[in-house]
Design a protein around this motif. Structure first.
Motif, PDB file in Angstrom:
ATOM      1  N   GLN A 123       0.730  -1.416   0.493  1.00 10.28           N
ATOM      2  CA  GLN A 123       0.271  -0.033   0.152  1.00 10.28           C
ATOM      3  C   GLN A 123       0.702   1.353   0.028  1.00 10.28           C
ATOM      4  N   GLN A 124       1.948   1.288   0.294  1.00 10.82           N
ATOM      5  CA  GLN A 124       2.654   2.439   0.775  1.00 10.82           C
ATOM      6  C   GLN A 124       3.081   2.546  -0.452  1.00 10.82           C
ATOM      7  N   LYS A 125       4.108   2.208  -1.043  1.00  9.16           N
ATOM      8  CA  LYS A 125       4.203   1.634  -2.341  1.00  9.16           C
ATOM      9  C   LYS A 125       3.587   2.367  -3.190  1.00  9.16           C
ATOM     10  N   LEU A 126       2.676   2.031  -3.782  1.00  9.52           N
ATOM     11  CA  LEU A 126       1.784   3.095  -4.286  1.00  9.52           C
ATOM     12  C   LEU A 126       0.615   3.662  -4.229  1.00  9.52           C
ATOM     13  N   LEU A 127       0.649   3.843  -2.429  1.00 10.08           N
ATOM     14  CA  LEU A 127       0.667   5.762  -2.536  1.00 10.08           C
ATOM     15  C   LEU A 127       1.549   6.419  -3.127  1.00 10.08           C
ATOM     16  N   GLU A 128       3.019   6.280  -2.662  1.00  9.39           N
ATOM     17  CA  GLU A 128       4.179   7.052  -2.951  1.00  9.39           C
ATOM     18  C   GLU A 128       4.302   7.243  -4.837  1.00  9.39           C
ATOM     19  N   ARG A 129       3.579   6.189  -5.588  1.00  8.04           N
ATOM     20  CA  ARG A 129       2.997   6.105  -7.161  1.00  8.04           C
ATOM     21  C   ARG A 129       2.765   7.177  -7.191  1.00  8.04           C
ATOM     22  N   LEU A 130       1.605   7.020  -6.821  1.00  5.16           N
ATOM     23  CA  LEU A 130       0.323   8.299  -7.051  1.00  5.16           C
ATOM     24  C   LEU A 130       1.111   9.458  -6.816  1.00  5.16           C
ATOM     25  N   ALA A 131       1.029   9.838  -5.169  1.00  4.25           N
ATOM     26  CA  ALA A 131       1.629  10.592  -5.805  1.00  4.25           C
ATOM     27  C   ALA A 131       2.718  11.415  -6.231  1.00  4.25           C
ATOM     28  N   ARG A 132       4.377  10.457  -7.152  1.00  6.84           N
ATOM     29  CA  ARG A 132       4.605  11.481  -7.878  1.00  6.84           C
ATOM     30  C   ARG A 132       3.712  11.532  -9.460  1.00  6.84           C
ATOM     31  N   ARG A 133       3.326  10.781  -9.349  1.00  8.86           N
ATOM     32  CA  ARG A 133       2.762  10.850 -10.070  1.00  8.86           C
ATOM     33  C   ARG A 133       1.734  12.396 -10.724  1.00  8.86           C
ATOM     34  N   LYS A 134       1.186  12.476  -9.263  1.00  9.20           N
ATOM     35  CA  LYS A 134       0.521  13.394  -9.147  1.00  9.20           C
ATOM     36  C   LYS A 134       1.333  14.737  -9.601  1.00  9.20           C
ATOM     37  N   ASP A 135       2.301  14.908  -8.981  1.00 11.03           N
ATOM     38  CA  ASP A 135       3.336  15.962  -8.959  1.00 11.03           C
ATOM     39  C   ASP A 135       3.936  16.494 -10.000  1.00 11.03           C
ATOM     40  N   GLY A 195       1.779  15.817 -12.631  1.00 11.75           N
ATOM     41  CA  GLY A 195       0.473  15.934 -13.222  1.00 11.75           C
ATOM     42  C   GLY A 195      -0.285  15.062 -14.314  1.00 11.75           C
ATOM     43  N   LYS A 196       0.168  14.051 -14.192  1.00 13.56           N
ATOM     44  CA  LYS A 196      -0.048  12.521 -14.743  1.00 13.56           C
ATOM     45  C   LYS A 196      -1.407  12.407 -13.419  1.00 13.56           C
ATOM     46  N   ASP A 197      -2.214  11.375 -14.475  1.00 10.63           N
ATOM     47  CA  ASP A 197      -3.514  10.371 -14.191  1.00 10.63           C
ATOM     48  C   ASP A 197      -2.727   8.772 -13.169  1.00 10.63           C
ATOM     49  N   THR A 198      -3.697   8.897 -13.103  1.00  6.93           N
ATOM     50  CA  THR A 198      -3.123   6.783 -12.439  1.00  6.93           C
ATOM     51  C   THR A 198      -4.876   6.309 -13.034  1.00  6.93           C
ATOM     52  N   LYS A 199      -4.954   5.632 -13.842  1.00  5.42           N
ATOM     53  CA  LYS A 199      -6.354   5.106 -14.176  1.00  5.42           C
ATOM     54  C   LYS A 199      -6.193   3.266 -13.090  1.00  5.42           C
ATOM     55  N   PHE A 200      -7.456   3.280 -13.020  1.00  7.44           N
ATOM     56  CA  PHE A 200      -7.458   1.888 -12.057  1.00  7.44           C
ATOM     57  C   PHE A 200      -8.727   0.802 -13.188  1.00  7.44           C
TER      58      PHE A 200
END
Length: 539
Positions: free
Chosen positions: A315-327, A329-334
């Motif tokens: 979970q921590q790795k996923l949340l960190e990846r989401l934060a990086r992509r948000k910084d 300007g990229k969206d993550t599609k689930f």
């Protein structure tokens, strides 16, 4: 022969009892021997403190004998109040069932033609009535609802959606207008008993543009309103309606961004449903809703606890990846498949519960034309990963979210497993599995009692369960519960073969300090209207 079980769970409310505060005690048990030579289908409908309705359907594939329905109304101590039996020609096959306050209905259909029969059982006295008629068109039926004296049957004919109303008065049927077109999928049918309206929800794809539509019909089958939700930016996958007052209803469900059944989040929008609105739209004219203005879309990544089902490191790795992509300007599609429950009204507004699942496949390699190898895959059921809840206010604002890990659950048929009950500001999430229930207590987005397992099995001395399947548990009335399923039971020190039974257990939950802690529970006295079928209902 095949033994099949279907528990009519007319309430979604399941009560979990915390061991420090209460305990389960089986207080009564009813066992019905299972015949080795007859196919049997069991159905239990709980009726609150009025008892339960037991239905046993018996048929034999190897003879032309009529199909037999055995109905028994029992009180809360399993004492029989009335019994009735009904036989129907074997070429009628049960398709769907539903329940209203006074009746339970079964829809039966002949396999080779358009003849149907609706069997109505009066819960008070066991009187059985059957209404037989002909459909106006052949169709495969996937939806069945009853409003007063009209049944609504939804399905497909030549890959096009059809909804037929069938009147119990004159035994005639007619097709509801505005549905039989190409590229439309029938999504859901809901009835509004208070306003005597029928809502038919469909989704369609036109040149890569997805559209979700709610068509509202009068009791007589007249189209009175059409609401279109354009899917250029977001494609709506499902929709559940909940009237919040005489003026408005909330439409809630899940959505994707690419016209696929894979969800990227949940949405909510408000739809006017006042008598004035319906009356002004008797021509069936469209009432367009602009999603950007009236619909709220919530991506899974915006939920605070959606990924809590994962192990902490993952979970921590996923949340960190989401934060990086948000910084960046990229969206993550689930891409998740969701089984969305009926909406639960709350004091604040409503609660949405959905289960995340994926199909399970099994296959093997085989030679193909002498070169290489090909693979044959077939679906063998569904695997659940977790469930999540969202609390909304009456204006559609997200108040909180939470989730429950369900890693040990799989099922051949897709049906709702997780059940909930609210008490004050607390909520229990629970599901049955192999003779036990797993329960967790939350308060909004906070977990106040982590998952624990509770055993419900208690037999006579020297008895043991060889196997147990299709175990179900339901809140019944005043702190009592109903556990049922199929078991094979052996007796120690006995040479007799194990007995196979359909069992019904009355389970009493002894509460302690009921009002001292918000995590103490009582069963819901009013019940609900959810059904669950393991052998016939299909999603």
């Amino acid at each position: 022969m095949i033994k099949r079980l279907a528990i009519g769970l007319w309430s979604l409310l399941l009560v979990a009892c915390l061991p420090a505060l209460a305990q389960f005690e089986p207080s009564a048990r009813l066992e019905l021997p299972i015949s080795p030579n007859t196919e049997e289908f069991f159905d239990v409908t709980t009726l609150g403190d009025q008892g339960l309705l037991l239905n046993i359907r018996q048929s034999d594939y190897y003879s032309s004998a009529p199909t037999k329905f055995l109905f028994r109304r029992l009180d809360t101590n399993f004492k029989q109040l009335w019994a009735n039996e009904y036989k129907i020609d074997p070429f009628y096959e049960p398709v769907r069932s539903c329940r209203t306050e006074q009746y339970v209905y079964w829809l039966l259909k002949e396999t080779q033609n358009e003849k149907v029969a609706v069997m109505r059982v009066h819960l008070a006295d066991g009187v059985i009535e059957t209404f037989k008629g002909d459909l106006v068109t052949p169709m495969d039926i996937f939806h069945f609802k009853v409003l007063d004296n009209v049944a609504y049957l939804g399905g497909y004919y030549r890959s096009r959606p059809v909804v037929v109303s069938f009147s119990f008065f004159d035994l005639t049927s007619k097709v509801l207008p505005g549905l039989y077109t190409n590229h439309i999928q029938l999504n859901n049918i809901e009835v509004d008993e208070e306003r005597r309206l029928v809502h038919v929800m469909t989704d369609a794809t036109h040149q890569r543009n997805c559209e979700f539509t709610v068509r509202t019909y009068s009791y007589e089958g007249k189209l009175v309103r059409t609401v279109n939700l354009d899917g250029r930016a977001h494609s709506l996958i499902s929709g559940k309606l909940l009237p919040i007052n005489d003026e408005e209803s909330l439409l809630v469900g899940n959505y994707s961004n690419d016209c696929t059944p894979y969800s990227q989040g949940v949405y909510m929008t408000r739809i006017r449903n006042s008598a004035a609105t319906v009356g002004a739209s008797e021509t069936g004219e469209n009432m367009a809703i602009t999603p950007t203005e009236d619909t709220r879309f919530i991506d899974f990544s915006e939920l605070q606890n959606f990924f809590n089902y994962m192990k902490p490191k993952r979970q921590q790795k996923l949340l960190e990846r989401l934060a990086r992509r948000k910084d960046q300007g990229k969206d993550t599609k689930f891409r998740y498949r969701l089984l969305v429950h009926d909406l639960v009204p709350t004091d604040e507004g409503l609660m949405l519960l959905a289960e995340v699942y994926y199909p399970q496949y099994r296959g093997g390699a085989y030679p193909y034309l002498g070169s290489g190898r090909a693979y044959d895959r077939y679906q063998e059921g569904y695997r659940y990963t977790h469930a999540f809840l969202c609390g909304f206010d009456k204006k559609g604002k997200l108040l909180w979210d939470n989730s429950l890990s369900i890693p040990d659950l799989s099922s051949y048929d897709l049906h709702q497993m997780v059940q909930v009950v609210r008490h004050g500001n607390s909520t229990v999430l629970a599901y049955p599995h192999e003779g036990e229930i797993t329960a967790e207590v939350i308060q909004g987005g906070k977990v106040v009692k982590v998952q624990e397992k509770y055993s419900l099995k208690k037999l006579g001395e020297h008895e043991k369960v060889v196997y147990s399947e299709n175990d179900q548990l339901e809140a019944w009335y005043d702190g009592h519960f109903l556990a049922c399923g199929i078991q094979k039971i052996s007796t120690e020190r006995s040479m007799a073969p194990p007995r196979e039974v359909f069992y019904i257990n009355k389970v009493t939950c002894n509460f302690k300090d009921l009002n001292a802690n918000p995590a103490n529970w009582s069963s819901n006295p009013e019940g609900g209207n959810a059904t669950r079928k393991t052998s016939e209902s299909k999603q």
